[in-house]
Design an enzyme around this catalytic site. Structure first.
Site, PDB file in Angstrom:
ATOM      1  N   ALA A  13       0.820  -1.209   0.000  1.00  0.00           N
ATOM      2  CA  ALA A  13       0.000   0.000   0.000  1.00  0.00           C
ATOM      3  C   ALA A  13       0.855   1.261   0.000  1.00  0.00           C
ATOM      4  CB  ALA A  13      -0.951  -0.007   1.188  1.00  0.00           C
ATOM      5  N   ARG A  18      10.936   7.587   1.486  1.00  0.00           N
ATOM      6  CA  ARG A  18      12.137   8.417   1.422  1.00  0.00           C
ATOM      7  C   ARG A  18      12.913   8.134   0.150  1.00  0.00           C
ATOM      8  NH1 ARG A  18      15.311   6.821   6.034  1.00  0.00           N
ATOM      9  NH2 ARG A  18      13.860   5.115   6.391  1.00  0.00           N
ATOM     10  N   LYS A  25       6.924   3.113  -4.316  1.00  0.00           N
ATOM     11  CA  LYS A  25       8.153   2.438  -3.876  1.00  0.00           C
ATOM     12  C   LYS A  25       8.319   1.033  -4.450  1.00  0.00           C
ATOM     13  CE  LYS A  25       8.751   1.091   0.520  1.00  0.00           C
ATOM     14  NZ  LYS A  25       9.147   1.206   1.927  1.00  0.00           N
ATOM     15  N   GLN A  78      -6.495  -0.987   0.126  1.00  0.00           N
ATOM     16  CA  GLN A  78      -6.617  -0.513   1.504  1.00  0.00           C
ATOM     17  C   GLN A  78      -6.877   0.991   1.409  1.00  0.00           C
ATOM     18  OE1 GLN A  78      -3.026  -0.256   3.838  1.00  0.00           O
ATOM     19  NE2 GLN A  78      -4.133  -0.446   5.785  1.00  0.00           N
ATOM     20  N   ASP A 108       8.056  -4.408  -0.188  1.00  0.00           N
ATOM     21  CA  ASP A 108       9.339  -3.686  -0.284  1.00  0.00           C
ATOM     22  C   ASP A 108      10.500  -4.517   0.246  1.00  0.00           C
ATOM     23  OD1 ASP A 108       8.892  -3.656   2.430  1.00  0.00           O
ATOM     24  OD2 ASP A 108       9.136  -1.500   2.677  1.00  0.00           O
ATOM     25  N   ASN A 173      11.803  -8.904  13.898  1.00  0.00           N
ATOM     26  CA  ASN A 173      10.748  -9.351  12.988  1.00  0.00           C
ATOM     27  C   ASN A 173      11.057  -8.871  11.575  1.00  0.00           C
ATOM     28  OD1 ASN A 173       8.294  -9.960  11.738  1.00  0.00           O
ATOM     29  ND2 ASN A 173       7.290  -8.100  12.526  1.00  0.00           N
ATOM     30  N   TYR A 352      22.593  -0.736 -37.906  1.00  0.00           N
ATOM     31  CA  TYR A 352      21.317  -0.728 -37.204  1.00  0.00           C
ATOM     32  C   TYR A 352      20.322  -1.597 -37.963  1.00  0.00           C
ATOM     33  CZ  TYR A 352      16.775   0.592 -35.465  1.00  0.00           C
ATOM     34  OH  TYR A 352      15.502   0.527 -34.954  1.00  0.00           O
TER      35      TYR A 352
HETATM   36  C1  UD1 Z   1       7.065  -3.575  10.283  1.00  0.00           C
HETATM   37  C2  UD1 Z   1       6.757  -4.465  11.483  1.00  0.00           C
HETATM   38  C3  UD1 Z   1       8.035  -4.640  12.305  1.00  0.00           C
HETATM   39  C4  UD1 Z   1       9.116  -5.224  11.463  1.00  0.00           C
HETATM   40  C5  UD1 Z   1       9.344  -4.397  10.200  1.00  0.00           C
HETATM   41  C6  UD1 Z   1      10.258  -5.126   9.246  1.00  0.00           C
HETATM   42  C7  UD1 Z   1       4.413  -4.085  12.088  1.00  0.00           C
HETATM   43  C8  UD1 Z   1       3.492  -3.377  12.991  1.00  0.00           C
HETATM   44  N1  UD1 Z   1       5.716  -3.844  12.274  1.00  0.00           N
HETATM   45  O1  UD1 Z   1       7.403  -2.294  10.765  1.00  0.00           O
HETATM   46  O2  UD1 Z   1       7.780  -5.491  13.410  1.00  0.00           O
HETATM   47  O3  UD1 Z   1      10.318  -5.360  12.199  1.00  0.00           O
HETATM   48  O4  UD1 Z   1       8.103  -4.164   9.499  1.00  0.00           O
HETATM   49  O5  UD1 Z   1      10.576  -4.299   8.151  1.00  0.00           O
HETATM   50  O6  UD1 Z   1       3.977  -4.859  11.268  1.00  0.00           O
HETATM   51  N2  UD1 Z   1       1.561  -1.334   4.977  1.00  0.00           N
HETATM   52  C9  UD1 Z   1       0.338  -1.238   4.349  1.00  0.00           C
HETATM   53  N3  UD1 Z   1      -0.683  -0.601   4.972  1.00  0.00           N
HETATM   54  C10 UD1 Z   1      -0.541  -0.051   6.195  1.00  0.00           C
HETATM   55  C11 UD1 Z   1       0.722  -0.130   6.824  1.00  0.00           C
HETATM   56  C12 UD1 Z   1       1.755  -0.782   6.185  1.00  0.00           C
HETATM   57  O7  UD1 Z   1       0.175  -1.762   3.229  1.00  0.00           O
HETATM   58  O8  UD1 Z   1      -1.525   0.502   6.687  1.00  0.00           O
HETATM   59  C13 UD1 Z   1       2.649  -2.026   4.283  1.00  0.00           C
HETATM   60  C14 UD1 Z   1       3.761  -1.086   3.862  1.00  0.00           C
HETATM   61  O9  UD1 Z   1       3.577  -0.632   2.531  1.00  0.00           O
HETATM   62  C15 UD1 Z   1       4.997  -1.973   3.965  1.00  0.00           C
HETATM   63  C16 UD1 Z   1       4.635  -2.961   5.078  1.00  0.00           C
HETATM   64  O10 UD1 Z   1       3.234  -2.929   5.192  1.00  0.00           O
HETATM   65  O11 UD1 Z   1       5.215  -2.702   2.777  1.00  0.00           O
HETATM   66  C17 UD1 Z   1       5.317  -2.613   6.410  1.00  0.00           C
HETATM   67  O12 UD1 Z   1       4.925  -1.333   6.837  1.00  0.00           O
HETATM   68  P1  UD1 Z   1       5.950  -0.351   7.536  1.00  0.00           P
HETATM   69  O13 UD1 Z   1       5.245   0.896   7.845  1.00  0.00           O
HETATM   70  O14 UD1 Z   1       7.196  -0.285   6.723  1.00  0.00           O
HETATM   71  O15 UD1 Z   1       6.232  -1.139   8.903  1.00  0.00           O
HETATM   72  P2  UD1 Z   1       7.504  -0.980   9.830  1.00  0.00           P
HETATM   73  O16 UD1 Z   1       7.306   0.154  10.745  1.00  0.00           O
HETATM   74  O17 UD1 Z   1       8.728  -1.030   9.009  1.00  0.00           O
HETATM   75 MG    MG Z   2       9.219  -0.770   6.921  1.00  0.00          MG
END
Ligand code: UD1
Ligand code: MG
Length: 451
Positions: A13, A18, A25, A78, A108, A173, A352
């Protein structure tokens, strides 16, 4: 285990990125393929496997890429970004279809392998309700920490909500999780948002599973495999890791590379047996190289198929739609595009060939150009088998050169040439005997001493 059905949900989503880019992304490329395509390629496939991708509300391009990479993928939107568990539940309809194993991965995290997905599923077959992919982080800052007890995994604590003691845990995690598909909704629906970010954390699934008396466990992997991409620097690091993997796989499969560290591959590059790749060759997406072919130094190939024992380069550029037959030769400073070049045909220098078909054994002389574009449309050139195109010829398409025909060097060919004919298009040569000597003598006489 293989006969267990499975559903992989990939969260894509997007987020406040950055990357400093207008491109979503997960559409940035690593090894010629989007981050998302890598994850989708690693996710379980085949009979009994389903894939769902969760995209943000404005991300049609992400949905399109998901459909391209995995035509069987179901797309869910979402609408609001309310956390990873909320994102997973956007795919509720897919979860309700009741797969045995539910896998969640992030769009990602492109370096995840299919073997790791398989390892993650194993404990489910053994009765665990939840399996988390963990890694030992060199710097755990920002990651959820894995809190364990003697019964397995107890909880995941997000950085923002962790105590000082929990923050000292380095087992983190990775974000990839496997759940018992039949218990998944029961667990996910209990996740709330009482935390410092006011988000629905997928990571809370662990403590909830444990409260329900279910077993949760961790499997570990290397940090390299779970690198998340948030910046261009991280994108470049992932590219390096991926290139190393692809080079090793190519070497293991028997490809000869003199300087593998200088060769850039795509995730989908296909090699036959006994292929040799010289230094500094770049493979864009969609390239296959047949048995015994040689790709000489400094060549660039995209969307091309190279036939067995063909030779490419040095300094050749094969663009999409190029197909080289067995033993064909494309030499230095030759560019091809949408061109079928049959067995044994040669274009060895400075040429070419675009929107063209070159018949078997034809010889395309140095400096030959197919003039395929009139500023509005592209036109085709047909060159018959065994034809000989003299150097520095312009073939103005649409035009057909018959098989076995000869084109005199320097010709601008605008009309079709029949089989076995000679076409010459250039002015008559004039020769004046002694002219050069008379010219030189006269000039030298003029330069005589001023004395
Ligand atoms: C998350 C994990 C963390 C882990 C880390 C690993 C949770 C709460 N935390 O944190 O434990 O160590 O990844 O990289 O899961 N996304 C959505 N919709 C949302 C929120 C996120 O699609 O509402 C997707 C993002 O696009 C991304 C992934 O979920 O691909 C992770 O979201 P991100 O915000 O990067 O989580 P972190 O804070 O990195
Ligand atoms: Mg992340």
């Amino acid at each position: 285990m293989t006969d267990r059905t499975n559903l992989t949900i990939v969260l894509a989503a997007g987020e406040g990125t950055r990357m400093r880019s207008s491109r979503p992304k997960v559409l940035h490329p690593v090894a010629g393929q989007s981050l998302l395509a890598h994850v989708l390629a690693a996710a379980p496939g085949g009979a009994g496997s389903l894939v769902a991708v969760v995209v943000g509300p404005d991300h049609q391009a992400v949905a399109d890429e998901a459909a391209r990479a995995r035509p069987d993928a179901r797309i869910f939107v979402q609408q609001e970004r309310r956390g990873t568990a909320h994102a997973v539940l956007a795919a509720r309809a897919a979860i309700e279809s009741g797969a045995d194993d539910l896998l969640v991965a992030f769009g990602d995290t492109p370096l995840i392998s299919s073997q790791t997905f398989a390892r993650l599923r194993k404990p489910l077959a053994g009765g665990a309700a939840l399996v988390v992919l963990g890694f030992r982080a060199a710097d755990p800052t920002g990651y959820g920490r894995l809190v364990q007890d003697d019964k397995g995994l107890l909880a995941i604590r997000e950085q923002a909500d962790a105590s000082d003691e929990e923050r000292r845990i380095t087992l983190c995690n990775a974000g990839v999780m496997a759940l018992d598909g039949r218990r998944a909704l029961e667990i996910l629906d209990r996740i709330g948002h009482a935390n410092s970010k006011n988000e629905y954390y997928l990571t809370d699934a662990v403590a909830i599973a444990r409260d329900l008396g279910l077993r949760a466990t961790v499997i570990e992997t290397d940090e390299d495999e779970v690198r998340g991409i948030n910046t261009k620097a991280q994108l470049a690091e992932a590219e390096q890791v991926m290139q190393q993997r692809l080079r090793k796989a190519a070497l293991d499969a028997g490809v000869t590379m003199i300087a593998p560290e200088t060769v850039y591959l795509s995730g989908d590059t296909v090699f036959g047996k006994d292929v040799t790749i010289e230094p500094f060759v770049v493979f864009g997406p969609g390239v296959s190289v047949g048995d015994g072919a040689v790709i000489h130094a400094f060549s660039h190939l995209t969307g091309a198929s190279v036939g067995a024992r063909a030779s490419v380069g040095p300094y050749a550029r094969l663009r999409p739609g190029t197909s080289l037959g067995e033993g064909a030769r494309i030499g230095n400073f030759v560019e091809t595009k949408a061109a079928t070049i049959d067995a044994g045909a040669k274009a060895n220098h400075l040429t070419y060939i675009g929107d063209a078909h070159v018949g078997a054994g034809a010889n395309i002389g140095a400096g030959t150009i197919t003039c395929n574009y009139d500023g509005f449309d592209k036109h085709r050139t047909e060159i018959g088998a065994g034809a000989f195109v003299g150097s520095n010829s312009s073939l103005v398409a649409p035009v057909t050169i018959g098989s076995g025909a000869y084109i005199g060097s320097g010709s601008v060919v605008t009309r079709d040439v029949p089989d076995d004919a000679l076409a010459v298009e250039r002015s008559q040569q004039t020769v004046r005997d002694g002219w050069a000597k008379r010219f030189r003598d006269a000039r030298l006489a003029r330069r005589k001493p001023k004395a």
